[in-house]
Design an enzyme around this catalytic site. Structure first.
Site, short mmCIF file in Angstrom:
data_model
loop_
_atom_site.label_atom_id
_atom_site.label_comp_id
_atom_site.label_asym_id
_atom_site.label_seq_id
_atom_site.Cartn_x
_atom_site.Cartn_y
_atom_site.Cartn_z
N ASP A 10 57.00 56.66 72.97
CA ASP A 10 56.46 56.70 74.33
C ASP A 10 57.54 56.23 75.33
O ASP A 10 58.53 55.60 74.94
CB ASP A 10 55.24 55.75 74.35
CG ASP A 10 54.60 55.62 75.71
OD1 ASP A 10 54.53 56.62 76.45
OD2 ASP A 10 54.16 54.48 76.03
N ASP A 12 56.85 54.84 79.20
CA ASP A 12 56.47 53.66 80.00
C ASP A 12 55.98 52.52 79.12
O ASP A 12 55.05 52.67 78.33
CB ASP A 12 55.37 54.04 81.01
CG ASP A 12 55.82 55.17 81.92
OD1 ASP A 12 56.99 55.16 82.33
OD2 ASP A 12 55.00 56.05 82.21
MG LIG Z 1 53.22 53.62 77.68
#
Ligand SMILES: [Mg+2]
Length: 154
Positions: A10, A12
């Site tokens: 991922d 963020d």
């Molecule tokens: Mg995230």
């Protein structure tokens, strides 16, 4: 030899420090988007990498088939382009670099096949991912060192 298993990473909260982008936005603009900061145009290009995350990503890429799997806000079209700009800037633009053409943006991460998903949230399909969700930022996986150990490369 490189493990053929697929690892998704991922952005963020895992590779990218979201708050560092917010902090670079003028306060008048922040006030305008209060509660919807992720919709501020251009902001996703301003974020810093999380310390150690880029080295860790390279290491995972050397050992596994590694892809970035992120979600961009539906109401912020610039975030979609900002994310590829960020990856090109911090991980590389050319074919020899580890994230080259390996960025997927989806609100349905459960649709992707793979062994591991390193994600700080359960949203956008992460909780339903068919492989193992390595829940980044939790007590079990508080940082990249703990994730690398889980993947046997720490
Ligand atoms: Mg995230």
């Amino acid at each position: 030899m490189k493990n053929q298993e697929i690892v998704y990473v991922d952005m963020d909260g895992v590779l990218v420090d979201f708050e560092s982008g917010v902090s670079r936005i003028p306060s008048a603009v922040r006030a305008q988007y209060l509660g919807n900061e992720d919709e501020i145009p251009g902001m996703f290009a301003l974020m810093d990498p999380i310390p150690g995350a880029l080295d860790a990503f390279r290491l995972v890429s050397e050992n596994y088939e590694t892809h970035i799997l992120s979600t961009a806000p539906w109401n912020n079209p610039s975030a979609w382009t900002d994310k590829v700009s960020w990856v090109r800037r911090y991980i590389g633009e050319t074919e020899e670099t580890p994230a080259y053409k390996r960025l997927t943006i989806s609100h349905n991460k459960n649709l992707l096949r793979g062994s591991y998903l390193i994600d700080d949230r359960k949203k956008n399909g992460a909780e339903l991912f068919a492989g193992e969700h390595i829940h980044f930022g939790t007590e079990l996986y508080p940082d990249w060192d703990s994730v690398l150990r889980r993947l046997g490369i720490g």
